[in-house]
Design an enzyme around this catalytic site. Structure first.
Site, PDB file in Angstrom:
ATOM      1  N   ASP A  43       0.870  -1.182   0.000  1.00 20.10           N
ATOM      2  CA  ASP A  43       0.000   0.000   0.000  1.00 20.10           C
ATOM      3  C   ASP A  43       0.899   1.221   0.000  1.00 20.10           C
ATOM      4  O   ASP A  43       1.971   1.213   0.617  1.00 20.10           O
ATOM      5  CB  ASP A  43      -0.913   0.003   1.231  1.00 20.10           C
ATOM      6  CG  ASP A  43      -1.977  -1.079   1.192  1.00 20.10           C
ATOM      7  OD1 ASP A  43      -2.397  -1.451   0.088  1.00 20.10           O
ATOM      8  OD2 ASP A  43      -2.386  -1.542   2.273  1.00 20.10           O
ATOM      9  N   ASP A  74      -7.370  -1.218  -4.455  1.00 19.59           N
ATOM     10  CA  ASP A  74      -8.410  -1.033  -3.438  1.00 19.59           C
ATOM     11  C   ASP A  74      -9.582  -0.164  -3.894  1.00 19.59           C
ATOM     12  O   ASP A  74     -10.738  -0.589  -3.793  1.00 19.59           O
ATOM     13  CB  ASP A  74      -7.795  -0.496  -2.145  1.00 19.59           C
ATOM     14  CG  ASP A  74      -6.772  -1.453  -1.549  1.00 19.59           C
ATOM     15  OD1 ASP A  74      -6.862  -2.673  -1.824  1.00 19.59           O
ATOM     16  OD2 ASP A  74      -5.881  -0.993  -0.823  1.00 19.59           O
TER      17      ASP A  74
END
Length: 181
Positions: A135, A149
């Site tokens: 991330d 996401d």
């Protein structure tokens, strides 16, 4: 067709076009974009050292996530991997009957995002089925995320909206009120 000029003309409706190709194209674009951005994030960012984009509100922040969204279920990485694998196979199976182009886009977004995070789960450390997802996007107080996401979330929102307004994945156009029964 008949030879009788007074007979009503019959029209043969073409079968609805399948949309598996559109679904796979959308998924491929999401997957490739996700992989490229993660490779760049790992190469260019240092963990724990945010890079400011817009003050402290938007930053590039490299994080390795062993859990699901919001770092939930960090001890169940292998379960998350198996669930995501099931989702991928389910979408591909459903895609064979897919007619609606909008459903193809939504499912393609979900498929591409799921595959993007699965690539991390299978090929990143600490090992297969336990890999940590990369991330790197941080906005305000929101947890750090990656390209996959918002594609998964956006695709899911699109499918809910389509369902609420009567658009089915295997028909063209809206469902008629008399078909709800």
């Amino acid at each position: 067709m008949t030879d009788d000029p007074d007979a009503p003309e019959q029209t043969i409706e073409a079968p609805p076009r399948r949309r598996l190709r559109l679904l796979l194209i959308v998924a491929a674009v999401v997957l490739v974009t996700d992989i490229i951005t993660k490779v760049l994030a790992v190469k260019l960012l240092t963990p724990g050292q945010p890079v400011s984009i817009i003050g402290d509100t938007v930053t590039w922040t490299l994080v390795r996530n062993s859990g699901a969204a919001f770092s939930m279920a960090t001890s169940y990485t292998w379960v998350l991997t198996l669930v995501a694998t099931g989702v991928v196979f389910g979408i591909i199976w459903m895609g064979r009957r897919l007619v609606s182009p909008w459903w193809a886009v939504g499912l393609g977004m979900i498929l591409g995002g799921a595959l993007g995070n699965l690539v991390d789960r299978f090929f990143r450390s600490p090992g297969p089925l336990q890999g940590h997802v990369v991330d790197f996007l941080s906005i305000g107080w929101w947890p750090v995320f990656n390209v996959a996401d918002p594609c998964v979330v956006g695709g899911a929102i699109l499918l809910v909206v389509l369902s609420v307004f009567g658009y089915d994945f295997d028909t063209v156009g809206r469902r008629r009120p008399d078909e709800d029964a």
